[in-house]
Design an enzyme around this catalytic site. Structure first.
Site, short mmCIF file in Angstrom:
data_model
loop_
_atom_site.label_atom_id
_atom_site.label_comp_id
_atom_site.label_asym_id
_atom_site.label_seq_id
_atom_site.Cartn_x
_atom_site.Cartn_y
_atom_site.Cartn_z
N GLU A 187 3.17 -7.30 6.71
CA GLU A 187 4.49 -7.07 7.29
C GLU A 187 4.84 -5.60 7.13
O GLU A 187 4.50 -4.99 6.11
CB GLU A 187 5.54 -7.91 6.56
CG GLU A 187 5.48 -9.38 6.92
CD GLU A 187 5.75 -10.28 5.73
OE1 GLU A 187 5.96 -9.76 4.63
OE2 GLU A 187 5.73 -11.50 5.90
N ASN A 191 8.80 2.08 10.42
CA ASN A 191 7.80 2.79 9.60
C ASN A 191 6.66 3.29 10.49
O ASN A 191 5.60 2.68 10.61
CB ASN A 191 7.28 1.87 8.49
CG ASN A 191 6.48 2.62 7.44
OD1 ASN A 191 6.03 3.74 7.69
ND2 ASN A 191 6.33 2.03 6.28
N ILE A 212 0.87 -1.18 0.00
CA ILE A 212 0.00 0.00 0.00
C ILE A 212 0.90 1.22 0.00
O ILE A 212 1.91 1.25 0.72
CB ILE A 212 -0.96 0.01 1.21
CG1 ILE A 212 -1.93 1.20 1.15
CG2 ILE A 212 -0.21 -0.01 2.52
CD1 ILE A 212 -3.08 1.12 2.16
N ALA A 213 0.59 2.19 -0.83
CA ALA A 213 1.40 3.41 -0.85
C ALA A 213 0.58 4.55 -1.43
O ALA A 213 -0.27 4.35 -2.30
CB ALA A 213 2.68 3.21 -1.65
N VAL A 214 0.89 5.72 -0.93
CA VAL A 214 0.29 6.97 -1.39
C VAL A 214 1.43 7.85 -1.90
O VAL A 214 2.52 7.86 -1.31
CB VAL A 214 -0.45 7.68 -0.23
CG1 VAL A 214 -1.02 9.02 -0.67
CG2 VAL A 214 -1.54 6.78 0.35
N TYR A 222 -1.96 1.14 10.64
CA TYR A 222 -2.43 -0.23 10.88
C TYR A 222 -3.01 -0.36 12.29
O TYR A 222 -4.03 -1.02 12.50
CB TYR A 222 -1.31 -1.24 10.67
CG TYR A 222 -0.72 -1.21 9.29
CD1 TYR A 222 -1.53 -1.01 8.18
CD2 TYR A 222 0.65 -1.36 9.07
CE1 TYR A 222 -0.99 -0.98 6.89
CE2 TYR A 222 1.19 -1.33 7.79
CZ TYR A 222 0.36 -1.13 6.71
OH TYR A 222 0.89 -1.09 5.44
C1 LIG Z 1 1.61 4.58 5.21
C2 LIG Z 1 0.85 5.44 4.20
C3 LIG Z 1 0.21 4.51 3.15
C4 LIG Z 1 -0.26 6.19 4.94
O1 LIG Z 1 -1.03 6.89 3.97
P1 LIG Z 1 -1.65 8.33 4.28
O2 LIG Z 1 -2.62 8.64 3.20
O3 LIG Z 1 -0.58 9.30 4.54
O4 LIG Z 1 -2.39 8.00 5.65
P2 LIG Z 1 -3.63 8.79 6.28
O5 LIG Z 1 -3.59 10.22 5.92
O6 LIG Z 1 -4.88 8.02 5.97
O7 LIG Z 1 -3.30 8.65 7.83
C5 LIG Z 1 -3.72 7.49 8.51
C6 LIG Z 1 -3.04 7.39 9.85
O8 LIG Z 1 -1.69 7.05 9.66
C7 LIG Z 1 -0.91 7.68 10.66
N1 LIG Z 1 0.06 8.56 10.02
C8 LIG Z 1 0.02 9.02 8.75
N2 LIG Z 1 1.13 9.76 8.50
C9 LIG Z 1 1.85 9.74 9.65
C10 LIG Z 1 3.10 10.27 10.02
N3 LIG Z 1 3.84 10.97 9.14
N4 LIG Z 1 3.55 10.03 11.26
C11 LIG Z 1 2.82 9.30 12.14
N5 LIG Z 1 1.62 8.76 11.83
C12 LIG Z 1 1.16 8.98 10.61
C13 LIG Z 1 -1.87 8.40 11.57
O9 LIG Z 1 -2.26 7.51 12.60
C14 LIG Z 1 -3.02 8.66 10.66
O10 LIG Z 1 -4.23 8.79 11.32
P3 LIG Z 1 -4.70 10.25 11.85
O11 LIG Z 1 -4.64 11.16 10.67
O12 LIG Z 1 -6.07 9.99 12.34
O13 LIG Z 1 -3.73 10.63 12.90
C15 LIG Z 1 1.78 6.49 3.53
O14 LIG Z 1 2.49 7.16 4.53
C16 LIG Z 1 2.76 5.90 2.55
O15 LIG Z 1 2.45 5.74 1.37
N6 LIG Z 1 4.00 5.59 3.02
C17 LIG Z 1 5.01 5.02 2.15
C18 LIG Z 1 4.68 3.60 1.78
C19 LIG Z 1 4.54 2.72 3.01
O16 LIG Z 1 5.28 2.84 3.97
N7 LIG Z 1 3.57 1.79 2.93
C20 LIG Z 1 3.32 0.84 4.00
C21 LIG Z 1 4.24 -0.34 3.84
S1 LIG Z 1 4.02 -1.56 5.14
#
Ligand SMILES: CC(C)(COP(=O)(O)OP(=O)(O)OC[C@H]1O[C@@H](n2cnc3c(N)ncnc32)[C@H](O)[C@@H]1OP(=O)(O)O)[C@@H](O)C(=O)NCCC(=O)NCCS
Length: 165
Positions: free
Chosen positions: A123, A128, A89-91, A135
């Site tokens: 995993e 991270n 999953i990634a954004v 999660y």
């Molecule tokens: C992990 C990822 C998919 C989250 O996507 P996102 O769209 O930024 O997430 P959301 O905006 O929906 O945030 C969801 C929750 O994640 C957590 N979160 C998101 N960014 C965060 C940060 N920089 N630091 C800490 N917590 C964070 C918070 O709990 C947040 O909930 P909240 O907004 O109610 O506090 C994104 O950071 C990403 O693409 N990361 C790189 C790829 C990756 O690591 N994928 C997972 C591999 S296991």
């Protein structure tokens, strides 16, 4: 939702983005964008071939989120018997922190439930923080650890599990 259905992912997404966002099944034409997000997100990215082999596969849910003509997020879940694995999953970096990851994960969990999964596994790198918080917010609990599972840098994976109702 699967099979190419399109749906709004407005709930939980900021108003500035909500109007233009759609969720749909990935196609071959999305692979350039997916690979670009992958490379911008991970130090040990999957290959294009790995993604390509999953497009349209019956045991796989591979949604992308499109904002207009741009792909801004994707997820990959793989199903077998009554188990699912969130394999990726990634954004896109510019799209993070606006609820997209949460909405995608919620969608994966609802598809898992609809497909009869009782448990979803994943995993995650121990360092991270963002992903682990995401999660945790969706009820995933640590079930194990894989020592030195990742490369570049070498790091343990935490194995997380979410039981579905
Ligand atoms: C992990 C990822 C998919 C989250 O996507 P996102 O769209 O930024 O997430 P959301 O905006 O929906 O945030 C969801 C929750 O994640 C957590 N979160 C998101 N960014 C965060 C940060 N920089 N630091 C800490 N917590 C964070 C918070 O709990 C947040 O909930 P909240 O907004 O109610 O506090 C994104 O950071 C990403 O693409 N990361 C790189 C790829 C990756 O690591 N994928 C997972 C591999 S296991």
């Amino acid at each position: 939702m699967g099979g190419g259905a399109r749906a709004s992912v407005a709930g939980g997404v900021s108003d500035a983005l909500a109007g233009a966002l759609t969720l749909r099944a990935a196609s071959d034409g999305d692979l350039d964008a997916v690979v670009a997000i992958e490379r911008g997100s991970f130090s040990d990215p999957w290959s294009r071939g790995s993604f390509g082999s999953l497009v349209g596969a019956a045991h796989v849910y591979f949604p992308v989120v499109a904002e207009g003509a741009s792909i801004v997020a994707f997820a990959i879940a793989i199903f077998a018997a009554d188990e699912g694995e969130l394999a990726n999953i990634a954004v896109t970096p510019a799209g993070r922190g606006r609820g997209l990851g949460s909405r995608l994960l919620d969608e994966v969990l609802s598809v898992a439930l609809a497909r009869g999964a009782r448990t979803v596994w994943l995993e995650v790198r121990e360092s991270n923080v963002a992903a682990r918080a995401l999660y945790g917010s969706r009820g995933f609990m640590q079930a194990g650890r894989r020592k030195r599972y990742y490369d570049d840098p070498v790091e343990d994976a935490l194995v997380l599990r979410r039981t579905l109702p």
